[in-house]
Write an enzyme that holds these catalytic residues in place. Structure first.
Site, PDB file in Angstrom:
ATOM      1  N   CYS A   1      19.926  44.789 -17.733  1.00 43.42           N
ATOM      2  CA  CYS A   1      19.902  43.394 -18.165  1.00 43.42           C
ATOM      3  C   CYS A   1      21.337  42.854 -18.242  1.00 43.42           C
ATOM      4  O   CYS A   1      22.191  43.456 -18.894  1.00 43.42           O
ATOM      5  CB  CYS A   1      19.231  43.302 -19.536  1.00 43.42           C
ATOM      6  SG  CYS A   1      19.365  41.659 -20.270  1.00 43.42           S
TER       7      CYS A   1
ATOM      8  N   GLU B   1       0.830  -1.196   0.000  1.00 43.38           N
ATOM      9  CA  GLU B   1       0.000   0.000   0.000  1.00 43.38           C
ATOM     10  C   GLU B   1       0.866   1.248   0.000  1.00 43.38           C
ATOM     11  O   GLU B   1       2.008   1.204   0.458  1.00 43.38           O
ATOM     12  CB  GLU B   1      -0.938   0.000   1.213  1.00 43.38           C
ATOM     13  CG  GLU B   1      -0.312  -0.476   2.505  1.00 43.38           C
ATOM     14  CD  GLU B   1      -1.355  -0.842   3.564  1.00 43.38           C
ATOM     15  OE1 GLU B   1      -1.758   0.070   4.281  1.00 43.38           O
ATOM     16  OE2 GLU B   1      -1.756  -2.027   3.652  1.00 43.38           O
TER      17      GLU B   1
ATOM     18  N   LYS C   1      11.091   3.398   1.319  1.00 44.41           N
ATOM     19  CA  LYS C   1      10.975   4.829   1.026  1.00 44.41           C
ATOM     20  C   LYS C   1      11.460   5.157  -0.393  1.00 44.41           C
ATOM     21  O   LYS C   1      12.434   4.588  -0.866  1.00 44.41           O
ATOM     22  CB  LYS C   1      11.817   5.624   2.028  1.00 44.41           C
ATOM     23  CG  LYS C   1      11.331   5.526   3.466  1.00 44.41           C
ATOM     24  CD  LYS C   1      10.069   6.276   3.675  1.00 44.41           C
ATOM     25  CE  LYS C   1       9.991   7.338   4.678  1.00 44.41           C
ATOM     26  NZ  LYS C   1      10.839   8.071   5.396  1.00 44.41           N
TER      27      LYS C   1
ATOM     28  N   GLU D   1      -4.564   7.459   7.792  1.00 41.15           N
ATOM     29  CA  GLU D   1      -3.747   8.649   7.606  1.00 41.15           C
ATOM     30  C   GLU D   1      -4.638   9.786   7.129  1.00 41.15           C
ATOM     31  O   GLU D   1      -5.360   9.650   6.137  1.00 41.15           O
ATOM     32  CB  GLU D   1      -2.665   8.340   6.551  1.00 41.15           C
ATOM     33  CG  GLU D   1      -1.561   9.337   6.481  1.00 41.15           C
ATOM     34  CD  GLU D   1      -0.431   9.050   7.489  1.00 41.15           C
ATOM     35  OE1 GLU D   1      -0.631   8.209   8.404  1.00 41.15           O
ATOM     36  OE2 GLU D   1       0.621   9.683   7.375  1.00 41.15           O
TER      37      GLU D   1
ATOM     38  N   CYS E   1      17.796  42.061 -27.346  1.00 37.61           N
ATOM     39  CA  CYS E   1      18.444  41.285 -26.290  1.00 37.61           C
ATOM     40  C   CYS E   1      18.656  39.842 -26.763  1.00 37.61           C
ATOM     41  O   CYS E   1      17.704  39.149 -27.120  1.00 37.61           O
ATOM     42  CB  CYS E   1      17.579  41.303 -25.038  1.00 37.61           C
ATOM     43  SG  CYS E   1      18.222  40.280 -23.707  1.00 37.61           S
TER      44      CYS E   1
ATOM     45  N   CYS F   1      13.419  42.958 -18.900  1.00 38.96           N
ATOM     46  CA  CYS F   1      14.436  43.638 -19.693  1.00 38.96           C
ATOM     47  C   CYS F   1      13.686  44.342 -20.812  1.00 38.96           C
ATOM     48  O   CYS F   1      12.817  43.769 -21.463  1.00 38.96           O
ATOM     49  CB  CYS F   1      15.403  42.612 -20.275  1.00 38.96           C
ATOM     50  SG  CYS F   1      16.313  43.202 -21.712  1.00 38.96           S
TER      51      CYS F   1
ATOM     52  N   ASP G   1       1.624  10.522   3.051  1.00 41.74           N
ATOM     53  CA  ASP G   1       2.412  11.486   3.794  1.00 41.74           C
ATOM     54  C   ASP G   1       1.499  12.489   4.491  1.00 41.74           C
ATOM     55  O   ASP G   1       1.320  13.609   4.057  1.00 41.74           O
ATOM     56  CB  ASP G   1       3.357  12.192   2.817  1.00 41.74           C
ATOM     57  CG  ASP G   1       4.581  12.708   3.518  1.00 41.74           C
ATOM     58  OD1 ASP G   1       4.709  12.463   4.737  1.00 41.74           O
ATOM     59  OD2 ASP G   1       5.400  13.356   2.863  1.00 41.74           O
TER      60      ASP G   1
ATOM     61  N   TYR H   1      -7.383   8.058   4.363  1.00 42.97           N
ATOM     62  CA  TYR H   1      -7.381   6.680   3.898  1.00 42.97           C
ATOM     63  C   TYR H   1      -7.087   5.813   5.120  1.00 42.97           C
ATOM     64  O   TYR H   1      -6.140   6.094   5.858  1.00 42.97           O
ATOM     65  CB  TYR H   1      -6.318   6.433   2.822  1.00 42.97           C
ATOM     66  CG  TYR H   1      -6.802   6.767   1.425  1.00 42.97           C
ATOM     67  CD1 TYR H   1      -7.982   6.200   0.931  1.00 42.97           C
ATOM     68  CD2 TYR H   1      -6.089   7.636   0.602  1.00 42.97           C
ATOM     69  CE1 TYR H   1      -8.426   6.505  -0.345  1.00 42.97           C
ATOM     70  CE2 TYR H   1      -6.535   7.941  -0.673  1.00 42.97           C
ATOM     71  CZ  TYR H   1      -7.704   7.376  -1.137  1.00 42.97           C
ATOM     72  OH  TYR H   1      -8.156   7.677  -2.395  1.00 42.97           O
TER      73      TYR H   1
ATOM     74  N   LYS I   1       2.587   4.629   1.113  1.00 41.52           N
ATOM     75  CA  LYS I   1       2.839   5.258   2.412  1.00 41.52           C
ATOM     76  C   LYS I   1       2.437   6.718   2.279  1.00 41.52           C
ATOM     77  O   LYS I   1       3.125   7.533   1.671  1.00 41.52           O
ATOM     78  CB  LYS I   1       4.306   5.149   2.817  1.00 41.52           C
ATOM     79  CG  LYS I   1       4.549   5.744   4.191  1.00 41.52           C
ATOM     80  CD  LYS I   1       5.862   5.276   4.768  1.00 41.52           C
ATOM     81  CE  LYS I   1       5.959   5.549   6.258  1.00 41.52           C
ATOM     82  NZ  LYS I   1       5.854   6.961   6.619  1.00 41.52           N
TER      83      LYS I   1
ATOM     84  N   CYS J   1      22.073  42.115 -22.258  1.00 47.80           N
ATOM     85  CA  CYS J   1      22.186  43.151 -23.294  1.00 47.80           C
ATOM     86  C   CYS J   1      22.404  44.549 -22.729  1.00 47.80           C
ATOM     87  O   CYS J   1      22.618  45.490 -23.486  1.00 47.80           O
ATOM     88  CB  CYS J   1      20.955  43.136 -24.196  1.00 47.80           C
ATOM     89  SG  CYS J   1      19.481  43.796 -23.412  1.00 47.80           S
TER      90      CYS J   1
END
Ligand code: IVH
Length: 666
Positions: free
Chosen positions: A407, A112, A313, A172, A431, A425, A116, A222, A114, A410
């Site tokens: 800039c 299943e 993990k 969780e 440029c 710019c 977070d 879940y 994991k 340029c």
């Protein structure tokens, strides 16, 4: 070198501090990967020097003290933690240990994700939810019943009537990525603190003192197991228990599978790792649990974790590194983006050396300085970004970023318009950086789709002044191309053929390829459909443009401006002379889906999601990424994920792929 004793003391102090930040403040300072390393180092030290283990060592328990403001709940069955496996080898040793203890050749596991988020325990008495608690330190948690009662996916009453007298369900609580984004958008607007990631957002939301605030937060659950079971029996396998929980109306992740042996585990892991970015929520690995409860009994527990489960993990998506410098990049429209140059760090499966800082306000808001230690995040194909600064590690020599006034490419002035986040710019196509980006955009897959014209090649062509505007691409000679770095005769001829091929295009692609500011694919399509002819569009006034649905004053202004520039008109002429052409567009007035909004989710079998989107848009519909009450319908392909649940909740009609095809053919 510190003595093992001193080092253990140091580590304990650090881990205690980080536990406090993580569990009590919901505001961790370092990435999980860094925390895991501290914990592993301490565990290794304690294994090597057992005399150093103290009962109050963080290795001896899970999590942190519960907050006193919530009532306390003593877990009758402790809420344990999971051992981690960071590689296939570690997973293989877990499986070997299990097999050896059980004296069997192969073991069935459930696999299943994991999730977070944060663990909760729900106590049902005769089917009624009577109490909900956080994990706390594993033995005692916080009473969060009032808050948990606001979570829509947690039933206050179980379905059916065959439940044990007392049943603890564990799961969780989390916030989806979408929910997280919306939550932070709202927080930003209201000037509130934003959350670093969905997990902190979930923890912070569940541990609100005012349940009315929790009710506003998009929390989900879940369920993945049970704790106390009294006055009733559950099936003898974990997989069957999960099915039973589903039957009682509890939400269990649908993709949980029963797998055979190590091989089955590895296969599931690889699959989920690939799908990880497509999931609606964050996961940080896969949990494998011995499926048979009698076997679990035989295996038992060690200090803080069962011997019958392991968390494999994924590679960390967040890591720590240092900012070596902050400089700026010039984009296609002249947008100046501050970029952090980083000490190389392996994160999200690649070595990252740069992270975007988006704009000046973002640099200020995050207060990133040269020399800072920062948390870098790279998830999926998303460009790496700096999540936060570890302020505690800032030295006095750290230097703040100053936005340049000229800039760097340029030398033109950089201007910042009041109220806009972005500085630009003013050099336009003078440029070189903007020229370069304009050419890359022109050649990109969704624009003129010139295969083989990569970024590095464009850089060379611009640097050598062989290409000054996009039309120059069509006068490139194969012998010149063959002389470029990493090019040969063959690739030069291939590129010439690709250029030839790109000349046959569509008006909407062409308009998109021109790179007019604020004209993305959708607007380009609208313009092509509404005007049907380039010449007519070039003559259009701002008022003409604004009369079109979806085109506002700013976009109209940019379009008119673009076509007024003599330089742009010249380039367009040159392109047409070079032979760029498209089929005349018949102005479509047939827009039966005007005013309707669709959302597409899951995998379609007969077309890509993009194709489906274009089909719907051609009939006047809007296609959006997020569901709301106003959505006309959800088109659901295979593996639709959480959007399907949400559509049902919002009572938005759901169309199958076939339904949509029929709609398109009508
Ligand atoms: S089972 C005895 N299953 O991971 C086993 N935990 O590191 C207890 N978690 O506190 C947990 N997804 O918050 C289990 N599918 C899953 C999980 C899961 C996430 C979390 C949970 C737990 C922590 C343990």
């Amino acid at each position: 070198m510190a003595t093992p004793e001193k080092r253990a003391a140091q580590l304990r102090e650090q881990i205690r501090y980080h536990n406090f930040r993580y569990y009590v403040l919901d505001d961790p300072q370092i990435p999980d990967a860094e925390y895991d390393r501290l914990m592993q180092e301490l565990q290794a030290l304690e294994t090597e020097h057992p005399e150093l283990v103290s009962p109050d060592s963080p290795t001896q328990r899970v999590g942190a003290e519960p907050l006193k403001v919530f009532g306390e709940v003593r877990h009758e069955v402790p809420m344990l933690s999971l051992d981690n496996a960071f590689s296939d080898e570690e997973l293989a040793s877990f499986d070997r240990r299990v097999r050896e203890r059980l004296e069997v050749d192969s073991v069935e596991y459930t696999a299943e994700p994991k999730l977070d988020g944060l663990a909760v325990s729900l106590l049902y008495e005769d089917g009624q939810l009577v109490r909900a608690a956080t994990r706390g330190d594993g033995a005692t948690g916080e009473n969060v019943t009032q808050n948990v009662r606001t979570i829509q996916s947690i039933p206050l009453r179980l379905l059916g009537n065959d439940h044990p007298h007392r049943l603890e369900v564990r799961g969780e609580v989390f916030i989806s990525r979408d929910g997280f984004r919306r939550l932070n958008e709202r927080a930003l607007q209201q000037g509130q603190k934003i959350f670093a990631n969905p997990r902190n957002a979930a923890a912070g939301s569940l541990r609100q003192l005012d349940p009315a605030v929790t009710a506003q937060r998009p929390l989900e659950i879940y369920c993945y197991g049970t704790g106390l079971v009294e006055g009733g029996e559950l099936p003898g396998r974990h997989s069957e228990i999960l099915q039973q929980l589903r039957d009682w109306g509890l939400r269990v992740y649908p993709g949980i599978e029963r797998v055979m042996g190590l091989e089955g585990c590895v296969k599931y892991y690889r699959q989920l790792e690939k799908q990880r970015d497509q999931l609606a929520f964050d996961i940080d690995g896969v949990v494998f649990k011995v499926d048979r409860l009698d076997q679990r009994q035989q295996l038992g527990f060690v200090a803080r974790a069962p011997r019958w489960a392991v968390a494999r993990k994924f590679a960390a998506q967040e890591e720590l590194t240092r900012v070596i410098d902050i400089d700026v990049q010039v984009g296609r429209t002249g947008a100046i983006t501050p970029v952090a140059r980083l000490e190389p760090v392996f994160v999200g499966g690649v070595t990252v050396t740069n992270a975007t800082l988006h704009n000046e306000d973002e640099v200020r808001r995050k207060d990133v300085r040269v020399g800072d230690t920062v948390v870098v995040r790279r998830a999926g194909d998303v460009i790496p970004e700096i999540v936060s600064v570890v302020k505690e590690r800032r030295s006095e020599t750290c230097r703040s970023f100053v936005m340049p006034t000229q800039c760097p490419v340029c030398g033109s002035d950089i201007e910042k318009i009041e109220g806009e986040a972005v500085a630009r710019c003013t050099g336009g196509l003078y440029c070189a950086a903007q020229r370069r980006e304009a050419i890359k955009h022109f050649a990109s897959r969704r624009a003129m789709d010139i295969e083989g014209l990569g970024d590095k090649l464009v850089d060379q062509l611009v640097d050598l002044k062989l290409v000054e505007d996009v039309a120059d691409l069509y006068s490139l000679r194969p012998e010149i191309l063959a002389g470029m770095e990493r090019m040969g005769d063959k690739s030069a001829h291939k590129l010439i053929a690709a250029l030839e091929c790109s000349k046959e295009t569509t008006l909407e692609r062409f308009l998109y390829a021109l790179g007019i500011r604020e004209v993305g694919e959708a607007t380009a399509r609208t313009l092509a459909q509404e005007f049907g002819d380039l010449e007519v569009l070039m003559q259009a006034s701002e008022a003409d443009l604004e009369a079109i649905h979806d085109i506002g004053p700013v976009v109209a202004r940019h379009i008119v401006n673009f076509f007024q520039q003599a330089h742009n008109r010249e380039v367009i002429d040159k392109l047409l002379t070079a032979g760029v052409h498209w089929q005349a567009v018949t102005v479509s007035r047939h827009r039966p889906l005007e005013g309707h909004t669709y959302v597409i989710t899951g995998t379609l079998s007969s077309m890509t999601r993009d194709q489906a989107k274009q089909g719907l848009q051609a009939l006047g519909a809007k296609v959006s990424g997020s569901l709301s009450k106003k959505t006309s319908a959800l088109v659901a392909g295979d593996n639709p994920g959480s959007k399907l649940d949400k559509a049902e909740k919002l009572q938005v009609p759901v169309l199958s792929e076939q339904d949509m095809i029929e709609l398109l053919q009508q």
